[in-house]
Scaffold this motif. Structure first.
Motif, PDB file in Angstrom:
ATOM      1  N   GLU A 226       0.810  -1.232   0.000  1.00  0.00           N
ATOM      2  CA  GLU A 226       0.000   0.000   0.000  1.00  0.00           C
ATOM      3  C   GLU A 226       0.842   1.281   0.000  1.00  0.00           C
ATOM      4  O   GLU A 226       0.344   2.351  -0.304  1.00  0.00           O
ATOM      5  N   TYR A 227       2.156   1.171   0.299  1.00  0.00           N
ATOM      6  CA  TYR A 227       3.021   2.346   0.336  1.00  0.00           C
ATOM      7  C   TYR A 227       3.908   2.455  -0.903  1.00  0.00           C
ATOM      8  O   TYR A 227       4.665   3.405  -1.042  1.00  0.00           O
ATOM      9  N   ARG A 228       3.825   1.477  -1.796  1.00  0.00           N
ATOM     10  CA  ARG A 228       4.632   1.516  -3.023  1.00  0.00           C
ATOM     11  C   ARG A 228       4.119   2.619  -3.935  1.00  0.00           C
ATOM     12  O   ARG A 228       2.986   3.044  -3.836  1.00  0.00           O
ATOM     13  N   GLY A 229       4.984   3.060  -4.833  1.00  0.00           N
ATOM     14  CA  GLY A 229       4.605   4.114  -5.772  1.00  0.00           C
ATOM     15  C   GLY A 229       4.862   5.509  -5.241  1.00  0.00           C
ATOM     16  O   GLY A 229       4.527   6.499  -5.892  1.00  0.00           O
ATOM     17  N   ASN A 230       5.484   5.625  -4.082  1.00  0.00           N
ATOM     18  CA  ASN A 230       5.797   6.925  -3.483  1.00  0.00           C
ATOM     19  C   ASN A 230       7.265   7.321  -3.658  1.00  0.00           C
ATOM     20  O   ASN A 230       7.730   8.240  -3.004  1.00  0.00           O
ATOM     21  N   ARG A 231       7.968   6.584  -4.516  1.00  0.00           N
ATOM     22  CA  ARG A 231       9.386   6.857  -4.772  1.00  0.00           C
ATOM     23  C   ARG A 231      10.187   6.901  -3.469  1.00  0.00           C
ATOM     24  O   ARG A 231      10.852   7.890  -3.159  1.00  0.00           O
ATOM     25  N   LEU A 232      10.099   5.824  -2.723  1.00  0.00           N
ATOM     26  CA  LEU A 232      10.736   5.770  -1.409  1.00  0.00           C
ATOM     27  C   LEU A 232      12.169   5.242  -1.435  1.00  0.00           C
ATOM     28  O   LEU A 232      12.914   5.456  -0.482  1.00  0.00           O
ATOM     29  N   MET A 233      12.587   4.545  -2.485  1.00  0.00           N
ATOM     30  CA  MET A 233      13.899   3.911  -2.459  1.00  0.00           C
ATOM     31  C   MET A 233      15.028   4.916  -2.235  1.00  0.00           C
ATOM     32  O   MET A 233      15.903   4.685  -1.405  1.00  0.00           O
ATOM     33  N   GLY A 234      15.021   6.029  -2.964  1.00  0.00           N
ATOM     34  CA  GLY A 234      16.071   7.040  -2.794  1.00  0.00           C
ATOM     35  C   GLY A 234      16.115   7.593  -1.381  1.00  0.00           C
ATOM     36  O   GLY A 234      17.173   7.578  -0.733  1.00  0.00           O
ATOM     37  N   PRO A 235      14.966   8.071  -0.854  1.00  0.00           N
ATOM     38  CA  PRO A 235      14.979   8.556   0.530  1.00  0.00           C
ATOM     39  C   PRO A 235      15.358   7.487   1.557  1.00  0.00           C
ATOM     40  O   PRO A 235      16.035   7.780   2.544  1.00  0.00           O
ATOM     41  N   VAL A 236      14.955   6.242   1.330  1.00  0.00           N
ATOM     42  CA  VAL A 236      15.311   5.168   2.263  1.00  0.00           C
ATOM     43  C   VAL A 236      16.828   4.968   2.282  1.00  0.00           C
ATOM     44  O   VAL A 236      17.443   4.877   3.346  1.00  0.00           O
TER      45      VAL A 236
END
Length: 184
Positions: free
Chosen positions: A109-119
């Motif tokens: 449900e949290y995918r698609g928020n472009r989180l990989m870079g910030p993570v």
């Protein structure tokens, strides 16, 4: 299909990491890392675990030592180290730190928020690693629900295209001649 949750990336934190010795070897060089990806929820002032990131880390990294250490651990570690070593050979044979990212998992449900870079940025910050001198590598491989790779075919191709888009948006570029992507 799960409803997707739009979120503010500033509310995502990597604030817990465990570092240990690899069970399978590592020649004393590589250490495993496992970190939680948390979301701070304003309304409840609580943190909710929305994913994980894991892999191996090496400090004061020489390409040859990285290859030897990873070879003693697993095929996945060896593949990542091979891409890192190829990048290093083209860029001076050395990196202050190498972060071999084996897995980034974000709840659906949290995918698609472009989180990989910030993570990755927040993991580097937590570990007090300089992004300018840390080589980060990963090998994208989409996973089916419940884990494991997709079988070859159109569904895997579509999932890989989507994953590669996310990996590139996070600042990773293919290490030519390998299935590995680097940022560093």
């Amino acid at each position: 299909m799960t409803n997707r949750v739009k979120l503010n990336r500033d509310q995502v934190e990597v604030d817990e990491v465990t570092i240990g010795r690899p069970v399978d070897g590592g020649v004393g060089l590589l250490r495993t890392f496992d970190a939680e990806v948390n979301l701070f929820v304003d309304e409840t002032e609580e943190e909710v675990c929305i994913g994980t990131v894991s892999g191996w880390i090496d400090w004061k990294t020489w390409a040859e030592n990285l290859l030897d250490g990873a070879d003693a651990i697993s095929t996945d570690a060896s593949t990542l180290a091979g891409g890192a070593a190829k990048w290093m050979k083209r860029n001076g044979d050395y990196a202050d730190t190498a972060l071999l990212v084996d897995s980034v998992f974000i709840e659906e449900e949290y995918r698609g928020n472009r989180l990989m870079g910030p993570v990755i940025d927040k993991l580097l910050d937590l570990l007090q690693l300089d992004p300018a001198t840390t080589l980060v590598v990963t090998q994208p491989e989409p996973q089916i629900e419940g884990g494991g790779p997709y079988p070859d075919g159109a569904e895997r191709d579509a999932a890989m295209a989507s994953l590669l888009k996310a990996v590139r948006a996070a600042g990773f570029r293919n290490v030519r001649g390998t299935p590995v992507y680097s940022r560093g």
